[in-house]
Structure formats: structure tokens, C-alpha cells
Design an enzyme around this catalytic site. Structure first.
Site, PDB file in Angstrom:
ATOM      1  N   SER A  99      -3.736   5.005   5.894  1.00 45.34           N
ATOM      2  CA  SER A  99      -2.996   3.740   5.801  1.00 45.34           C
ATOM      3  C   SER A  99      -2.190   3.612   4.507  1.00 45.34           C
ATOM      4  O   SER A  99      -1.224   4.326   4.315  1.00 45.34           O
ATOM      5  CB  SER A  99      -3.979   2.585   5.975  1.00 45.34           C
ATOM      6  OG  SER A  99      -3.309   1.365   5.979  1.00 45.34           O
ATOM      7  N   ASP A 242       3.476  -0.324   5.418  1.00 43.95           N
ATOM      8  CA  ASP A 242       2.555   0.596   4.737  1.00 43.95           C
ATOM      9  C   ASP A 242       2.641   1.969   5.439  1.00 43.95           C
ATOM     10  O   ASP A 242       3.434   2.139   6.369  1.00 43.95           O
ATOM     11  CB  ASP A 242       1.127   0.023   4.695  1.00 43.95           C
ATOM     12  CG  ASP A 242       0.475  -0.023   6.065  1.00 43.95           C
ATOM     13  OD1 ASP A 242       1.205  -0.157   7.067  1.00 43.95           O
ATOM     14  OD2 ASP A 242      -0.765   0.082   6.136  1.00 43.95           O
ATOM     15  N   ASP A 244       0.973   3.782   7.629  1.00 38.20           N
ATOM     16  CA  ASP A 244       0.819   3.965   9.073  1.00 38.20           C
ATOM     17  C   ASP A 244       1.434   2.815   9.863  1.00 38.20           C
ATOM     18  O   ASP A 244       1.272   2.743  11.087  1.00 38.20           O
ATOM     19  CB  ASP A 244      -0.657   4.160   9.444  1.00 38.20           C
ATOM     20  CG  ASP A 244      -1.486   2.915   9.221  1.00 38.20           C
ATOM     21  OD1 ASP A 244      -1.185   2.158   8.277  1.00 38.20           O
ATOM     22  OD2 ASP A 244      -2.445   2.690   9.987  1.00 38.20           O
ATOM     23  N   ASP A 246       0.967  -0.353  10.389  1.00 31.04           N
ATOM     24  CA  ASP A 246       0.346  -1.464  11.113  1.00 31.04           C
ATOM     25  C   ASP A 246       0.620  -2.776  10.370  1.00 31.04           C
ATOM     26  O   ASP A 246       0.353  -3.848  10.890  1.00 31.04           O
ATOM     27  CB  ASP A 246      -1.161  -1.242  11.354  1.00 31.04           C
ATOM     28  CG  ASP A 246      -1.941  -0.960  10.092  1.00 31.04           C
ATOM     29  OD1 ASP A 246      -1.327  -0.807   9.017  1.00 31.04           O
ATOM     30  OD2 ASP A 246      -3.185  -0.885  10.170  1.00 31.04           O
TER      31      ASP A 246
HETATM   32 MG    MG Z   1      -2.192   0.429   7.511  1.00 31.43          MG
END
Ligand code: MG
Length: 453
Positions: A99, A242, A244, A246
Site C-alpha cells: 500500500s 497511494d 495500490d 485504494d
Molecule cells: Mg492502500
């Protein structure tokens, strides 16, 4: 889960420094454990980190060994993989990502068959198999097959575009500066913006796991180029994901970084205004969110901290919106998980219909919060929380997660960390000074309780 055993999964999957605590051997065993727990057909994706191929191949090897068939979707955001798992009715998914952590970290995260993040029960089951090494081993003629699918990114983009009012967004001819943080969103968000008909300029949009642009945690310190670009380029909005993707954080048209609780408050308020209903957030959420939702006629339900818990509660109560104060917003119009692409599209829809981001943020109630922590010795947390619980008997409180005390001019949440030996203290006051006073007061109280023998 076996009592006293070291927990494998943290708040967001299994994470560690590559080739130290996060090695290919560990990844292989995780693949074996996940494959044993899930069976069937599993999709896998990664973000852009330098260690991705090494760890992905190890997990895939473990999954195939248990007889699972694997679909490798390449580098895509976590929510794109989650959407793929749900839409293709797969048995589960795995994302190789850490992440927002620094580039030397990586992690393995399990996705349930409905596309939500694996629950703590599901993670507990994987842990049990991992530690007992009770792995399923397929016979030579039942080893899983590996397939590749390059469709996941475009399926995801098309799905988001079908959930928002593209015509209204197009009409406003918005200009956006997008910072992909050299992460997985390089393969989705620029194409999403194109599809939504906005004019855009990208920063750090080359996928590169050393994160040369800035570290992937979207804090104001890391987003200085974005902040400067928005005003210099006369844009209507700045957005950053960020690693990844999400999560999405925003910069208004004047170049002000918008704290995550305010973008959550705004998006939640507008979603509730449109369709009425309920929102779900963790107990640590600043009250500006609840007040904004109430102003639109909606109700707020609080849960324990952690996005899988929020997502599951949302499904249970049919909430129209939910999420966290870090830019992780769950919009069931798209799916029940934090979704950076959908959050970006939703914000564009809001400003296209309601006016500039700075004017919308200015209408929200004020928010004054302070976060701090008290470092503990290993194993001290439980006893300390018990003493704290005794000391607050008779006070108005909520024990959904940690202990949240409702005070005259705000509240304080005292909560042991799930992963580290420390107690987190969140305080909110009616002024900045009051929030700080509450935080300091409870740090002192916790320290006094520590000294009591
Ligand atoms: Mg993330």
C-alpha cells in the site's frame, strides 16, 4: 486463532521488509495456506514495487501446488483486482502490495470471493493452516493452471464510468492534476479521467517501484509538487493515490490539501443527500463526518477500526457510503471496498454538480482533532487497558474499539494498536487548543496508570 501465537496478518494483510521478514519462502507458504483455504480459481495482482515479481511467483507457485487455478492480472490497483474477483465470481484473490509503505516493504493481502478484503476470521483460518502446515497438495495431474488476463484494468475503468454521471462531468470541462505516485494507478486513473472527459495533467505517472517522485503515503509533505501544480496550472482539482490506489486524497483549486476526514465528510454528505440512508465509519472518525451526514438527513453507524469491518457492516445495514479518514472511501455504487478510482470519479461528479471544492469544504462544520500515542513495553497493553477501563467507570463511553469517552467539549479515544506495542490516543475538541488539551490530559493519565504497580 491459537492464543499467544504471533499474529501473521496485520491491519492490512501480511507486510514486511523484502528479503527480511517478507521473503519468497514466506510468500510460498502463504500461497499454500491461501490456496488450501480458498480452493478453486484465484486472481492475483501486484502494485509497482521492485520485489513484486519475486513474491508473486512464489505465491502463485504455492497456489498452483494446492490445485488452485490462478489468473494473473498484472499490475493493477487493489480495488481493480477486488472488482475482477467479484465480477468473475472467482473463489478469491491475492494482491502483492504494501500500500503506502516505503519501497523496501511489500506484502500479501487476501481478497474474499465477494471482492471484499478478507475478514479477520478468514485471515485466522489462513493463519491456522500456515502455522500447522496442513497444506493441501494436489496430485501431479491436478496441479493448478496459470492464465493471464489483461482485461482487469479496462473492466474496472468501464465499471466506474458506468456508475457516475459522465455527462455532467464532461459538461463542466474540468481540469485535473493527477499524481499517480508511481504506483498501480498509472495503469488506470489517467485512462479513467480520459473516459470522464476531463482535461488532465499527470505527475509521477510512470510505474516505478522505487517511488522516485515521492513516498507513496499521500501526505501534504509528499504532495508538494501536486499542491504547487494545481494552482500554477489553474486546475479545478488535484488528486493523488497511494501505491495500490485504494485511497485518494484531494487538493482544492486554490492549492489547499484537503484532510481525509473532510473529503470523507463531503462525499458522505452528498451520497446521503442523493439517496438518503446510512453511513458507516470507524469510531476514530472525527465528528465532522457525522455532522455533515446528519445535515443531509442521514444516520452514522460506528464500527471497530479497519476497512474490512466497515465494509462488512455497510453490507449488513445497506449503507450508502462509508470509509476512513485517510482517503479510503467505500462507495457501494461501485463495490464494498476502498476504491481510489471510484473516489476520484465521485469527487469529480460532486464538483461538476455543486461547484468548486474549496467552496464545498468551506460549508462543512469545523474539525479539530489531535492524534498521539504512548509507547509501551511488549505485552503491557492489555493490563493497561484494564486499569484504564476501571478508572473510567461511570463516565459516558463507547467500547466498540478501545474506549471512547464523551467529554464536555469533545471526545477522546484510547485504543491499543493491533500490530505494535503502543496505545493510540485520538482527541477531538471544539477548538484546536481543546483537542490538544484532551490529548495531553489522556497521555498523562495513561502514563500515571503505567507507573501504578
Ligand atoms: Mg492502500
Amino acid at each position: 486463532m491459537v492464543e499467544g501465537r504471533k499474529k501473521l496478518f496485520g491491519t492490512n494483510g501480511v507486510r514486511g521488509v523484502v528479503n527480511e521478514s517478507m521473503s519468497p519462502e514466506l510468500a510460498l507458504r502463504l500461497g499454500l495456506a491461501i490456496g488450501t483455504a480458498m480452493h478453486g480459481e484465484i486472481a492475483i495482482a501486484t502494485d509497482t514495487r521492485t520485489s513484486n515479481t519475486m513474491l508473486k511467483e512464489a505465491v502463485v507457485s504455492g497456489l498452483l501446488s494446492t490445485g488452485c487455478n490462478v489468473i494473473d492480472t498484472g499490475i493493477i490497483p487493489t480495488p481493480a483486482l477486488q472488482y475482477f474477483v467479484r465480477e468473475r465470481r472467482l473463489n478469491g484473490g491475492v494482491v502483492i502490495t504494501a500500500s503506502h509503505n516505503p519501497p523496501e516493504f511489500n506484502g500479501v493481502k487476501a481478497i474474499a470471493s465477494d471482492g471484499t478484503e478478507a475478514s479477520s476470521q478468514e485471515e485466522g483460518m489462513i493463519e491456522d493452516i500456515f502455522y500447522s502446515e496442513n497444506f493441501k497438495r494436489a496430485r501431479w495431474n491436478e496441479i493448478g493452471q496459470l492464465h493471464f488476463n489483461e482485461q482487469a484494468a479496462s473492466d474496472y475503468i468501464d465499471a466506474i464510468a458506468s456508475k457516475v454521471d459522465v455527462a455532467s462531468i464532461k459538461k463542466r470541462k474540468l481540469r485535473v492534476v493527477l499524481d499517480c505516485s508511481n504506483g498501480a494507478s498509472c495503469f488506470t486513473s489517467p485512462y479513467l479521467l480520459e473516459k470522464l472527459g476531463v482535461e488532465f495533467i499527470t505527475l509521477n505517472a510512470q510505474p516505478q517501484g522505487s517511488f522516485p517522485g515521492h513516498e507513496s503515503e499521500p501526505t501534504p509533505e509528499h504532495l508538494q509538487s501536486l499542491i504547487k501544480s494545481v494552482s500554477a496550472l489553474d486546475a479545478d482539482l488535484g488528486a493523488a493515490h497511494d501505491g495500490d490506489a485504494d485511497r485518494t486524497v484531494f487538493v482544492d483549486e486554490k492549492g489547499n490539501y484537503i484532510p481525509g476526514e473532510l473529503s470523507l465528510a463531503l462525499i458522505a454528505m452528498e451520497e446521503v443527500r442523493k439517496s438518503g440512508g446510512t453511513a458507516v465509519v470507524p469510531v476514530s472518525t472525527p465528528s465532522v463526518v457525522e455532522r455533515a451526514i446528519a445535515s443531509a438527513g442521514g444516520k452514522t453507524i460506528y464500527t471497530r477500526v479497519g476497512s474490512p469491518v466497515v465494509a462488512r457492516k455497510m453490507m449488513e445495514v445497506h449503507a450508502v457510503i462509508g470509509g476512513e479518514e485517510n482517503g479510503g472511501i467505500i462507495n457501494p455504487r461501485m463495490q464494498y471496498c476502498r476504491d481510489g478510482g471510484m473516489t476520484l470519479a465521485t469527487m469529480l461528479e460532486i464538483i461538476a454538480k455543486n461547484g468548486s471544492l474549496s467552496s464545498l469544504i468551506a460549508k462543512l462544520p469545523e474539525s479539530h482533532t489531535v492524534k498521539t500515542k504512548v509507547q509501551l513495553a511488549e505485552g503491557e497493553g492489555h493490563m493497561l487497558m484494564e486499569r484504564f477501563r476501571q478508572s473510567v467507570q461511570g463516565m459516558k463511553r463507547d467500547e466498540t474499539d478501545g474506549i471512547k469517552l464523551f467529554l464536555d467539549r469533545g471526545w477522546v479515544l484510547v485504543r491499543p494498536s493491533g500490530t505494535e506495542p503502543l496505545i493510540r490516543i485520538f482527541a477531538e475538541g471544539d477548538t484546536e487548543e481543546q483537542a490538544r488539551k484532551y490529548a495531553e490530559e489522556y497521555v498523562r493519565i495513561i502514563n500515571e496508570l503505567r507507573e501504578k504497580r
